[in-house]
Design an enzyme around this catalytic site. Structure first.
Site, PDB file in Angstrom:
ATOM      1  N   ASP A  87       2.737   5.699  -3.622  1.00 25.38           N
ATOM      2  CA  ASP A  87       3.298   4.616  -4.244  1.00 25.38           C
ATOM      3  C   ASP A  87       2.274   4.031  -5.655  1.00 25.38           C
ATOM      4  OD1 ASP A  87       5.550   3.678  -2.336  1.00 25.38           O
ATOM      5  OD2 ASP A  87       5.623   3.221  -3.152  1.00 25.38           O
ATOM      6  N   THR A  88       2.022   4.777  -6.677  1.00 27.38           N
ATOM      7  CA  THR A  88       1.027   4.962  -7.283  1.00 27.38           C
ATOM      8  C   THR A  88       1.976   4.574  -8.988  1.00 27.38           C
ATOM      9  OG1 THR A  88       0.300   7.107  -6.611  1.00 27.38           O
ATOM     10  CG2 THR A  88       0.556   7.182  -8.789  1.00 27.38           C
ATOM     11  N   VAL A  89       1.217   3.979 -10.170  1.00 32.20           N
ATOM     12  CA  VAL A  89       1.371   3.860 -11.393  1.00 32.20           C
ATOM     13  C   VAL A  89       0.969   5.141 -11.785  1.00 32.20           C
ATOM     14  CG1 VAL A  89       1.907   1.459 -11.523  1.00 32.20           C
ATOM     15  CG2 VAL A  89      -0.611   2.799 -12.115  1.00 32.20           C
ATOM     16  N   SER A 128      -3.976   4.727  -8.804  1.00 35.09           N
ATOM     17  CA  SER A 128      -3.055   5.316  -7.108  1.00 35.09           C
ATOM     18  C   SER A 128      -3.740   3.842  -6.185  1.00 35.09           C
ATOM     19  CB  SER A 128      -2.894   6.339  -6.618  1.00 35.09           C
ATOM     20  OG  SER A 128      -1.604   6.121  -5.524  1.00 35.09           O
ATOM     21  N   MET A 149       4.882  10.096 -10.067  1.00 35.72           N
ATOM     22  CA  MET A 149       4.611   9.018  -9.397  1.00 35.72           C
ATOM     23  C   MET A 149       5.793   9.437  -8.201  1.00 35.72           C
ATOM     24  SD  MET A 149       5.129   5.075 -10.525  1.00 35.72           S
ATOM     25  CE  MET A 149       5.601   5.919 -12.558  1.00 35.72           C
TER      26      MET A 149
END
Length: 526
Positions: free
Chosen positions: A347-349, A366, A429
């Protein structure tokens, strides 16, 4: 051209500059920086800082980042590794002596030193036009004055509420999730961002902020020290590449898994585009099998190359990919995988920016899992990552935890070039899915002629841990056919990650951007 009878989104198009992020506020902040004379690096850092506030389940200043930057006219791609390290006291023996056989999540032991702020500071100082003090102002405003919770943030937050209540500090702010459309304020984080804006990198890694983080981690049994934080240093590294359909694909080298995306592209390059279109059973099947082979090697080899022997030349060798392709068949799933590294020949941008000068920046930041470790430093409001889960305790494994070692990392920015010029900064992502997402989006564009938005919109699946996780956009007939080929399919509730990309058409002087509908953001240009 897309079918306008079907709900969807057209690609964003412009002539001067463009940004693509997973939140509207971040896209607007980046665009404002560009219009005020900043370049692609400035805009990327400003957008990322906003995302650390308004998409808190995905990223934060307590996490890590990686960046690929292609300065216009240079013929180069610059890579930055902004990942953090384990504490100096974190030895495999320490864990084994206490009967710990795997790094436990939601504990201080999964927290590595955050690398993001140090990397932002170096990138802006070396390649930007503006100071960190100016670039952090939009994020500070959103933290102190609040932001409106968007749909995907609300969904993720609600799903992690029980996790957030396990840490007394995090529970105070995040234990009761807000609904879409509600306003959320983070005063402590705003004050911390102000301190970094005024004091730079050292304000985060020494002094009051570091003392708050380290003190809280140690109160919970962590091994972190102030020296561990002061020692954090981002590193410029040499990008790794492969050629695909006449283009060059650039990734950051290990400890990230960009090398796995390149391995997958090398495997898939040996096939002509599958008949039946981008969601044909044959194409999906080949992607599944290539994923299984590539992730077998990921799990065996990807580690911090400063402290482990990572066989990068083997993994990037086209002949090795051809040998792996020999294990694949369009008629059936592989019953068993060959050992890693075989045959002996082995779960990252996310956001991207292109500025008026043609500089292109591919940027990813992230906390790893949703809300990272779930541990929030009480005075600074810094949510801490759980990247330590990338380590193992086995002393014979290249990714065994060790003092000041960096874990295997899932976040990877991508850059496509041709003739030495940037063609497309891109990224997808989604935790472990990311190298698969890179291969899926790139082949959708280069093999099937899709624009970035259409390629990002396309339904996804992911072969992971013995199952194929399937989005609802994969049709029933395709799922039935994949099952007959021997794949074990698993429907998923949440879609696979998100992504952004900006295509640079130098002949026409235009930019085309896409942003993932699986998130809340958009591409904007002028």
């Amino acid at each position: 051209m897309r079918d306008f009878h079907i709900p969807g989104r057209s690609a964003a198009r412009s002539t001067n500059a463009m940004v693509a992020t997973s939140q509207p506020a971040a896209s607007l902040a980046a665009l404002d920086v560009l219009r005020a004379g900043g370049n692609a690096v400035d805009a990327a850092v400003a957008a990322c800082a906003v995302l650390c506030v308004v998409e808190p389940e995905s990223t934060g200043i307590g996490g890590d980042c990686f960046c690929l930057y292609a300065p216009a006219g240079s013929g180069k791609v610059i890579a930055m590794n902004g990942s953090g390290h384990a504490p100096a006291a974190a030895t495999a023996d320490w864990y084994r002596e206490r009967g710990i056989t795997a790094i436990p999540d939601m504990t201080p032991h999964c927290v590595t030193v955050p690398g993001a702020i140090d990397a932002w500071s170096r990138l802006v100082a070396d390649h930007g036009r503006k100071g960190l003090d100016e670039l952090l102002q939009p994020a500070i405003r959103y933290a102190e004055q609040g932001f409106v919770v968007h749909g995907r943030v609300a969904l993720d937050w609600a799903g992690e509420a029980a996790k957030m209540r396990k840490d007394e500090s995090a529970a105070r702010l995040f234990g009761t999730p807000l609904a879409e459309g509600e306003r959320f304020v983070q005063k402590e984080l705003g004050r911390t961002l102000r301190m970094v804006a005024e004091g730079g990198r050292d304000a985060f890694y020494t002094g009051e902020i570091a003392e708050d983080i380290v003190g809280y981690l140690r109160s919970k049994g962590g091994l972190h020290t102030l020296d561990d934080f002061a020692a954090q240093q981002a590193e410029y590294v040499e990008p790794i590449t492969t050629d695909y359909r006449g283009y060059t694909v650039h990734e950051c080298p290990p400890n990230g898994v960009g090398i796995i995306a390149l391995l997958m592209l090398n495997i898939l390059e040996g096939y002509e585009p599958a008949p039946g279109g981008p969601l044909s059973v044959t194409r999906l099947h080949r992607l599944i099998e290539a994923t299984r082979l590539a992730f077998r090697d990921r799990n065996a080899f990807v580690a911090d190359p400063r402290m482990a022997d990572v066989p990068m030349a083997r993994l990037l060798d086209k002949a090795y990919a051809a040998d792996l392709r020999g294990f694949m068949s369009d008629e059936r799933s592989m019953a068993d995988l060959p050992p890693a590294g075989l045959p002996p020949h082995e779960d990252t941008v996310y956001l991207c920016v292109v500025d008026e000068d043609g500089n292109a920046c591919s940027f990813i930041n992230s906390l790893f899992k949703a809300f990272g470790s779930g541990i929030m430093a009480p005075k600074s409001g810094v949510m801490l990552q759980n990247r330590g889960l990338g380590f193992v305790i086995d002393p014979d494994h290249p990714n065994c935890i060790a003092p000041r070692k960096r874990p295997m990392h899932t976040i990877i920015p991508g850059m496509l070039t041709k003739g030495g010029e940037a063609v497309m900064p891109f990224g997808v992502m989604g935790g472990h899915y990311q190298p698969v997402g890179h291969a899926w989006v790139l082949t959708s564009i280069l093999d099937y002629g899709m624009d970035p938005q259409a390629a990002i919109d396309l339904a996804r699946l992911f072969a992971f841990e013995g199952q194929v996780e399937v989005e609802r956009g994969i049709g029933f007939e395709a799922c039935e056919a994949l099952s007959r080929l021997g794949h074990k399919l698993k429907p998923i509730d949440k879609p696979h990650g998100g992504g952004q990309a900006i295509w640079i058409d130098r002949e026409r002087g235009t930019l085309t951007g896409g942003s993932d509908p699986r998130k809340d953001g958009l591409a904007l240009g002028y």
